[in-house]
Design an enzyme around this catalytic site. Structure first.
Site: not given
Length: 280
Positions: A2-3, A97, A116
């Site tokens: 994500p930017e 997750h 992550r």
DNA sequence: CTCGGTTCCTGGCCGC
DNA sequence: TGCGGCCAGGAACCGA
């Protein structure tokens, strides 16, 4: 990853679905996701009973303005590499997750899923500036969509750096919101090699870069964000931008402009993709 | 002060 | 087919 465009797509979805509904509780499934308060037990109680008035974005940070309160308090989110915010019904099976669940009225839920585990979430109590809790905001540069993001501003920001332009563009204190994908894309569009020292850039090139940054980010927002990585909007839909990337992740493939093979090198530990014929 | 390297983490992918 | 190891990267942190 994500930017800025992906975070902006998420923000718009959050503003569409999550506003003005009471937070009824929640569940922290991974303690280190909560960056503040330090005592995770206090996190859910601080939010319970509040509602979200609106979501803001600063660079890649999301900020929810919480009501009711005489003074505003805030919820901050950074998706980092793999974070996803999903708006769904509490009955929906938990993703592997899942790190945080926030329950809303009518059995709705805002769920944070983050493979992550680099993503961070903050609670900012009333009376405190958000920068004191979310310290990354304190040194954040201007957003490229700000009217103050002028040639003069960018030139000044780059002037103070002795680094290579690609490395500088990833520094959030120089420009906010770019990551590896859009930095490479903006450099291609402005025909600048990623290895150019900031000090060597001509004013004309900086203006071209400034325009390219805004265009590349706008194009991605219009496409609903990138196809790369596991980016999803709040309803779980992937974006469309990656299919027309100029250089990112296209090593050894022909340049879409001149046909030369796209090259890939490492700069400051990050891969950089460019066309040595189109970029000088 | 500035800047590069390292670290956090999981899963996909490559080569043997 | 199975498995070890490498790679992906945002930003905090550390040390030169």
């Amino acid at each position: 990853m994500p930017e800025l465009p992906e975070v902006e797509i998420v923000r718009r979805g959050l503003n569409q679905f999550t506003l003005h509904q009471e937070i009824t509780g929640g569940d922290v499934l991974l303690n280190r996701t909560i960056a503040h308060p330090i005592s995770v037990d206090q996190f859910i109680p601080h939010l319970t009973g509040s509602a979200i008035a609106t979501w803001h974005r600063r660079g890649k940070y999301l900020l929810a303005e919480l009501t009711p309160s005489p003074q505003t308090h805030w919820l901050g989110v950074h998706l980092r590499m793999t974070g996803q915010l999903l708006w769904l019904h509490q009955d929906q099976p938990l993703q592997k997750h899942t790190r945080l669940r926030l329950y809303f009225q009518h059995q709705q839920e805002l769920r944070f899923v983050d493979q992550r585990t680099f993503g961070k979430i903050w609670y900012v109590p009333p009376h405190l500036p958000v920068e004191t809790i979310i310290t990354g905001l304190a040194k954040l540069a201007l957003d490229p969509f700000s009217p103050l993001f002028t040639l003069e501003y960018l030139a000044h920001q780059l002037q103070k750096s002795r680094r290579l332009i690609k490395t500088a563009l990833l520094d959030q204190s120089i420009v906010a919101g770019l990551g590896n994908i859009y930095a490479d894309e903006a450099l291609f569009k402005s025909r600048i090699l990623p290895t150019t020292p900031c000090a060597d850039l001509q004013s004309q090139q900086i203006e071209s870069l400034r325009t390219a940054i805004i265009e590349v980010l706008s194009a991605s927002i219009a496409a609903g964000g990138t196809t790369f990585s596991n980016f999803l909007n709040v309803t779980g839909i992937n974006g469309n931008y990656g299919n027309d990337a100029w250089v990112y992740n296209r090593a050894s493939q022909p340049c879409r402009v001149c046909g030369n093979l796209i090259e890939r090198i490492k700069l400051a530990g990050r891969s950089s993709h460019f066309c040595s014929h189109c970029q000088k």
